[in-house]
Design an enzyme around this catalytic site. Sequence first.
Site, short mmCIF file in Angstrom:
data_model
loop_
_atom_site.label_atom_id
_atom_site.label_comp_id
_atom_site.label_asym_id
_atom_site.label_seq_id
_atom_site.Cartn_x
_atom_site.Cartn_y
_atom_site.Cartn_z
N HIS A 81 0.84 -1.20 0.00
CA HIS A 81 0.00 0.00 0.00
C HIS A 81 0.87 1.25 0.00
CE1 HIS A 81 0.32 1.18 4.31
NE2 HIS A 81 0.28 -0.12 4.59
N ASP A 83 -0.33 4.43 0.80
CA ASP A 83 -0.76 5.47 1.72
C ASP A 83 -0.08 5.30 3.07
OD1 ASP A 83 -2.38 3.11 1.97
OD2 ASP A 83 -3.77 4.21 3.24
N ASP A 114 6.23 1.37 6.68
CA ASP A 114 4.79 1.10 6.52
C ASP A 114 4.21 2.03 5.45
OD1 ASP A 114 2.29 0.03 6.98
OD2 ASP A 114 1.90 1.25 8.74
N GLU A 149 -5.31 1.77 2.32
CA GLU A 149 -5.21 0.64 3.26
C GLU A 149 -5.27 1.11 4.70
OE1 GLU A 149 -3.22 -2.29 5.93
OE2 GLU A 149 -2.68 -0.22 5.50
N GLU A 150 -4.62 2.22 5.00
CA GLU A 150 -4.61 2.70 6.38
C GLU A 150 -6.01 3.06 6.86
OE1 GLU A 150 -2.25 2.31 8.27
OE2 GLU A 150 -0.35 2.47 7.22
N GLU A 182 4.03 -5.90 3.27
CA GLU A 182 4.01 -5.21 4.56
C GLU A 182 5.24 -5.65 5.38
OE1 GLU A 182 1.96 -3.05 6.13
OE2 GLU A 182 -0.07 -3.27 5.34
N HIS A 421 3.58 3.64 12.06
CA HIS A 421 2.81 4.70 12.73
C HIS A 421 3.61 5.42 13.81
CE1 HIS A 421 -1.22 2.52 11.55
NE2 HIS A 421 -0.34 2.55 10.57
#
Length: 469
Positions: A81, A83, A114, A149-150, A182, A421
């Site tokens: 992903h 984003d 991430d 995705e987030e 991931e 994150h």
Amino acid sequence: MAKELNYDLIKQTAEGYRKDMTKFLRAMISHPSESAEEGEVIACIKAEMERLGFDEVTVDGLGNVIGYVGDGDKIIALDGHTDTVGIGNRDNWTHDPYEGYEDDEVIYGRGGSDQEGGVCSAVYAAKMMKDLDLIPEGYKVMVVGSVQEEDCDGMCWQYIVNKDFGGPEAARDKIAFVISTEPTDGGVYRGHRGRMEIRVDVRGVSCHGSAPERGDNAIYKMADIIADVRALNNNGCTESTAIKGLAKMLDPKYNPDHYEDARFLGRGTCTVSQVYFTSPSRCAVADSCAISIDRRMTAGETYESCLEEVRNLPAVKKYGDDVKVSMYMYDRPSWTGEVYETEAYFPTWINKESAPHVKALVDAHKALFGDKRIGCAPSMDKREGRPLCDKWTFSTNCVAIQGRYGIPCVGFGPGAESQAHAPNEITYKDDLVTCAALYTAALNLYDGTGASDEDATEFRASLTDNDIK
């Protein structure tokens, strides 16, 4: 279909692209790309795929960038992903989150682990397969830079399956398996817990704050419910426990069919993640209150059982018809303006370790790097002693790909879950090289002859009866 592989050449070729991958990842990081704002980074990835000579590059209606190399009838896909989450408090970052820096070992910046690093390794693995004539016979390699995705794990792949491929049956017929890129901290991951987003609404009656007894304070009611949600997460499960905690699913008494799978994935969790209220003023009693609950689901739990657990909490039952428990829906427009509405439910899934696609990655790792996780200096202490074949703690797009549609998935990606994150996010240059090499080898070791969903799947959570197309 497997070719005789020169593993040293694969590693040397990947190493030769270290500087190019570093440059590409830093370019991606330089484009802020929170969910539904990925347009610039998608353009960056598309340009890199075209520069590297991909056979076909498209951007679909939702805004996912999809590149292909090869011309076979079947597909093996690599997903990452594009984003990221936001940066949070800028004061927690020691350097600019989007300009960042690099040294000999790491690349700094939001999205490195991430998970734009995974997109980087996937793009260059496809380039390597083309350079080395290692595109598996009868296949083409599909590299996906997915969006949102987030915000809503797997919604991007719901769009790909239903819009780009024309539905689940057609997608299952075409796609042999998908590697999620991931971050896996050096491991091959074969499953993870599912999750769902639950909303609890409580009604009250407002009145002047000088005489609160005339009203019915919704915040006070919600305070009781929040205490029960906390107990649901924290409590044990002895017979005398009024609210039995979620750890009960690790006990064969409460989860006879799936307790072993639950012990592999880890127990479910719940936490209150948001609180809302309405009130006529700061001088009035609140007339409504709502909370969001982030619910992580282990094997044996279903969306119905999770909703019923909340509905059966003592405080929820105490306030009766004044409480509504529901599941969120997601309908945020993508960066292209496209809306794909879906439920905020993300099914649990586990593969068998013997599944052909899992075995391909494990065998590739053993041939290239040995049977233990390899590490980078900053992360080695967190990798030593952990099994090579393991599971994620968090959730990925695989909730849709395998959890919803039964297309086999497996994970291997650069970086560490602990960086996701977090402020001062980094990823490791060595991991970019390792992953590009492993993807190249694994796709050529895959033998799906006669494989079926039953051969791959250990556990998949049930779906709702909502007809999401």
